[in-house]
Scaffold this motif. Structure first.
Motif, mmCIF file in Angstrom:
data_model
loop_
_atom_site.group_PDB
_atom_site.id
_atom_site.type_symbol
_atom_site.label_atom_id
_atom_site.label_comp_id
_atom_site.label_asym_id
_atom_site.label_seq_id
_atom_site.Cartn_x
_atom_site.Cartn_y
_atom_site.Cartn_z
ATOM 1 N N ASP A 43 0.844 -1.189 0.000
ATOM 2 C CA ASP A 43 0.000 0.000 0.000
ATOM 3 C C ASP A 43 0.882 1.243 0.000
ATOM 4 O O ASP A 43 1.777 1.387 0.831
ATOM 5 C CB ASP A 43 -0.904 0.014 1.230
ATOM 6 N N GLN A 44 0.593 2.139 -0.939
ATOM 7 C CA GLN A 44 1.340 3.377 -1.043
ATOM 8 C C GLN A 44 0.404 4.563 -0.833
ATOM 9 O O GLN A 44 -0.813 4.444 -1.021
ATOM 10 C CB GLN A 44 1.991 3.498 -2.424
ATOM 11 N N ASP A 151 -4.475 8.571 4.737
ATOM 12 C CA ASP A 151 -4.908 7.807 3.578
ATOM 13 C C ASP A 151 -5.660 6.567 4.053
ATOM 14 O O ASP A 151 -5.116 5.761 4.825
ATOM 15 C CB ASP A 151 -3.714 7.387 2.732
ATOM 16 N N SER A 152 -6.900 6.423 3.610
ATOM 17 C CA SER A 152 -7.711 5.251 3.938
ATOM 18 C C SER A 152 -7.968 4.450 2.673
ATOM 19 O O SER A 152 -8.390 5.007 1.652
ATOM 20 C CB SER A 152 -9.051 5.662 4.548
ATOM 21 N N ILE A 153 -7.717 3.134 2.753
ATOM 22 C CA ILE A 153 -7.961 2.223 1.630
ATOM 23 C C ILE A 153 -8.832 1.084 2.142
ATOM 24 O O ILE A 153 -8.393 0.266 2.957
ATOM 25 C CB ILE A 153 -6.648 1.674 1.055
ATOM 26 N N ILE A 173 -5.071 2.020 6.893
ATOM 27 C CA ILE A 173 -4.928 3.460 7.121
ATOM 28 C C ILE A 173 -3.458 3.792 7.227
ATOM 29 O O ILE A 173 -2.722 3.159 7.989
ATOM 30 C CB ILE A 173 -5.670 3.898 8.400
ATOM 31 N N MET A 174 -3.015 4.756 6.446
ATOM 32 C CA MET A 174 -1.642 5.244 6.482
ATOM 33 C C MET A 174 -1.644 6.673 7.025
ATOM 34 O O MET A 174 -2.345 7.540 6.509
ATOM 35 C CB MET A 174 -1.021 5.203 5.090
ATOM 36 N N SER A 190 1.402 2.578 9.340
ATOM 37 C CA SER A 190 0.173 2.087 8.737
ATOM 38 C C SER A 190 -0.424 0.992 9.608
ATOM 39 O O SER A 190 0.277 0.354 10.401
ATOM 40 C CB SER A 190 0.428 1.550 7.323
ATOM 41 N N MET A 191 -1.717 0.790 9.455
ATOM 42 C CA MET A 191 -2.442 -0.220 10.213
ATOM 43 C C MET A 191 -3.454 -0.882 9.288
ATOM 44 O O MET A 191 -4.133 -0.203 8.514
ATOM 45 C CB MET A 191 -3.140 0.418 11.415
#
Length: 266
Positions: A43-44, A151-153, A173-174, A190-191
């Motif tokens: 994840d970036q 940043d939420s993915i 989440i970053m 990140s988590m």
């Protein structure tokens, strides 16, 4: 192949999270044959792009990428233009449009700014999958103000089972924060969390309601965890390194405690 990709992922976990883009680019240059595997696994930070047709901003990630082009959720077009780019079916595209409108409202209510994007695609087993993206950045006007980004993915799969649907949600989440007023201080990490849930389905729009509820609950939970893990632990470390009270006052307090203990033993 698997061993090499695992080694690259293991290396990424040990490198500074603030330089994840540089490190991924370096690994891709070293092993270009495994670029897709690496880009799909790491994840970036989300990138901002502007839809040329509508002028609206959207988020670019591996889930709306086809080669070197990215699809906009607003116009459904690729930038740079791509004649044979992958797009959702007309039915799923209508759901994607409604999902973008719904989560754009969610973004404004919870983030008070930032950018959101939703992308959907069909699965081979008849269900569908998608990703809901949020990005909020702090752009300081002076060096004394903090900078950072959130940043939420949220990647999910939906499989209908009669009047119900089974959802699988993976949320990442970053977080990155920086302060330069008292020296360069950087806090980033990140988590990732996963959950599954069955929800009733009345029509296609029920998927938006169900996923919205799951994402809302997950984000609240992860915000609380981030506050406890990152900010709580950082505060504890800072307080252990630097005492608010003077050393002389602490010394007098220790001496007073010893005197009191001595009187109690008599």
């Amino acid at each position: 192949m698997t061993d090499l990709v695992d080694s690259m992922l293991d290396l990424m976990r040990r490198l500074p999270p603030t330089r994840v883009e540089e490190n991924v680019s370096a690994l891709v240059n070293i092993c270009p044959d495994y670029a897709d595997d690496l880009l799909g696994s790491v994840d970036q930070p989300l990138k901002l792009k502007t839809d040329r047709a509508t002028g609206r901003e959207y988020l670019a990630c591996d889930y709306n990428r086809d080669g070197e082009s990215y699809r906009s959720p607003w116009s459904n077009e690729y930038d740079p233009p791509l004649d044979d780019g992958t797009v959702p079916t007309p039915k799923l595209r209508q759901l994607e449009i409604k999902a973008n409108e719904a989560f754009d409202t969610y973004r404004e209510m919870y983030f008070e700014g930032g950018v959101s994007s939703v992308f959907l695609w069909d699965l081979d087993d008849g269900g569908f999958a998608g990703v809901v993206l949020f990005k909020k950045s702090l752009n300081p006007s002076t060096a004394s103000e903090p900078s950072g980004s959130w940043d939420s993915i949220h990647v999910f799969e939906a499989a209908e089972r009669g009047r119900q649907a089974h959802y699988k949600l993976t949320s990442t989440i970053m977080l990155e924060l920086g302060i330069k007023s008292s020296g360069d201080i950087s806090l980033s990490g990140s988590m990732t969390r996963q959950t599954e849930q069955d929800c009733p389905v009345q029509n296609q729009e029920s998927h938006i309601t169900n996923m919205g509820r799951m994402i809302e609950e997950m984000e609240i939970k992860m915000r609380n965890l981030l506050q406890e893990v990152y900010f709580g632990k950082t505060r504890d470390v800072v307080y252990d390194l630097r005492s608010i009270e003077s050393l002389e006052r602490q010394r007098r307090q220790r001496e007073l405690q010893k005197e009191l203990v001595g009187f109690m033993k008599r």
